[in-house]
Design a protein around this motif. Structure first.
Motif, PDB file in Angstrom:
ATOM      1  N   ALA A  40      48.814  16.224  65.656  1.00  0.00           N
ATOM      2  CA  ALA A  40      48.368  15.860  64.314  1.00  0.00           C
ATOM      3  C   ALA A  40      49.466  16.178  63.300  1.00  0.00           C
ATOM      4  CB  ALA A  40      47.098  16.617  63.960  1.00  0.00           C
ATOM      5  N   SER A  41      49.744  15.239  62.438  1.00  0.00           N
ATOM      6  CA  SER A  41      50.738  15.458  61.396  1.00  0.00           C
ATOM      7  C   SER A  41      50.065  15.805  60.078  1.00  0.00           C
ATOM      8  CB  SER A  41      51.586  14.191  61.197  1.00  0.00           C
ATOM      9  OG  SER A  41      50.785  13.134  60.693  1.00  0.00           O
ATOM     10  N   ILE A  42      50.838  16.394  59.188  1.00  0.00           N
ATOM     11  CA  ILE A  42      50.327  16.674  57.855  1.00  0.00           C
ATOM     12  C   ILE A  42      49.934  15.363  57.170  1.00  0.00           C
ATOM     13  CG2 ILE A  42      51.026  17.435  55.538  1.00  0.00           C
ATOM     14  CD1 ILE A  42      52.563  19.693  56.873  1.00  0.00           C
ATOM     15  N   GLU A  43      50.725  14.316  57.411  1.00  0.00           N
ATOM     16  CA  GLU A  43      50.412  13.016  56.814  1.00  0.00           C
ATOM     17  C   GLU A  43      49.044  12.521  57.275  1.00  0.00           C
ATOM     18  OE1 GLU A  43      53.274  13.820  58.097  1.00  0.00           O
ATOM     19  OE2 GLU A  43      54.770  13.472  56.513  1.00  0.00           O
ATOM     20  N   ALA A  44      48.721  12.727  58.564  1.00  0.00           N
ATOM     21  CA  ALA A  44      47.434  12.273  59.085  1.00  0.00           C
ATOM     22  C   ALA A  44      46.280  13.019  58.428  1.00  0.00           C
ATOM     23  CB  ALA A  44      47.383  12.465  60.602  1.00  0.00           C
ATOM     24  N   VAL A  45      46.463  14.322  58.219  1.00  0.00           N
ATOM     25  CA  VAL A  45      45.427  15.110  57.547  1.00  0.00           C
ATOM     26  C   VAL A  45      45.263  14.634  56.109  1.00  0.00           C
ATOM     27  CG1 VAL A  45      44.797  17.413  56.731  1.00  0.00           C
ATOM     28  CG2 VAL A  45      45.770  17.125  59.020  1.00  0.00           C
ATOM     29  N   CYS A  46      46.385  14.424  55.423  1.00  0.00           N
ATOM     30  CA  CYS A  46      46.332  13.983  54.027  1.00  0.00           C
ATOM     31  C   CYS A  46      45.674  12.617  53.918  1.00  0.00           C
ATOM     32  CB  CYS A  46      47.737  13.942  53.433  1.00  0.00           C
ATOM     33  SG  CYS A  46      48.501  15.562  53.222  1.00  0.00           S
ATOM     34  N   GLU A  47      46.035  11.723  54.826  1.00  0.00           N
ATOM     35  CA  GLU A  47      45.455  10.377  54.800  1.00  0.00           C
ATOM     36  C   GLU A  47      43.951  10.428  55.018  1.00  0.00           C
ATOM     37  OE1 GLU A  47      45.830   6.060  57.112  1.00  0.00           O
ATOM     38  OE2 GLU A  47      47.224   7.691  57.581  1.00  0.00           O
ATOM     39  N   ALA A  48      43.511  11.251  55.974  1.00  0.00           N
ATOM     40  CA  ALA A  48      42.080  11.372  56.248  1.00  0.00           C
ATOM     41  C   ALA A  48      41.330  11.958  55.059  1.00  0.00           C
ATOM     42  CB  ALA A  48      41.864  12.244  57.488  1.00  0.00           C
TER      43      ALA A  48
END
Length: 231
Positions: free
Chosen positions: A50-58
């Protein structure tokens, strides 16, 4: 291990973190949305995947929103563990206030009533599955990375002490006590619960496979061995 930590001069600097500590209602909502998103993303992909970008996008935010609240994925992971235990402690306090004080009748312990205390640690199957996966990831990460292991152990010590004290207060109010030391009892109870949670996920590895909630039968049997009357 590839980590997305930032230095003291980056967007997660100590100055900015100190400023973020004074949470406004809006910042608190942002933090909670990031935690909710991370709970799902980490359970699905693991902390490495999991990337930080994926968390932010979610969560519907940018990296800037992330770094105004957390220095790294690892710190976010620890915050999730803290929140989960805090919610259990809050649930315990609620159960303790609503629980009938007559758990001991004619010298016999009403273990059915004690099951209502234990029920606060059993979430719905979806949450149980996600948390079991995340807990396993966090423990492995803590063993492999001292920078995560040290705060993880400190957090565990503090939260387990609080959990033990909360359970002991409930037992004492009902004329009950642990037969062993408070910390030993908590360690045994949590170990059995976490083992049962992992087994439930292994037996039902995908949500479509059915119920992944831990079985509390062994946990209840352990309570029968650990709890007695104060007389």
């Amino acid at each position: 291990m590839t980590s997305e930590r930032v230095g003291d001069d980056g967007p997660g600097s100590s100055v900015e973190r100190a400023f973020a500590a004074a949470l406004t209602p809006r910042r608190e909502r942002t933090r909670e949305r990031l935690l909710d998103a991370a709970f799902t993303v980490f359970a699905r992909h693991g902390i490495r995947g999991a990337s930080i970008e994926a968390v932010c996008e979610a969560a519907g935010f940018t990296r800037g929103a992330f770094y105004s609240n957390f220095n790294s994925k690892e710190e976010l992971f620890l915050a999730l563990a803290e929140r989960a235990m805090r919610r259990q402690l809050t649930s315990l306090d609620t159960v303790g206030k609503d629980l009938e004080p007559d758990l001991v009748r004619d010298g016999a312990v009403d273990y059915d009533a004690i099951r209502s205390i234990l029920s606060v640690v059993v979430t719905d199957p979806g949450d149980a599955r996600q948390w079991a996966l995340m807990r396993a990831e966090l423990e492995l990460l803590a063993m492999r990375d001292p920078a995560v292991g040290r705060p993880f152990l400190a957090q565990e010590e503090r939260l387990r002490a609080e959990l033990g004290a909360a359970i002991s207060r409930i037992l004492d109010s009902c004329g009950l006590r642990f037969k062993v030391g408070e910390r030993t009892a908590v360690d045994l109870l949590l170990s059995i619960y976490e083992s049962s949670a992992r087994a439930a996920v292994a037996a039902n590895p995908t949500p479509e496979d059915g119920d992944a909630a831990p079985d509390t039968a062994v946990l209840t049997e352990l309570v029968n061995l650990l709890v007695t009357t104060t007389d």
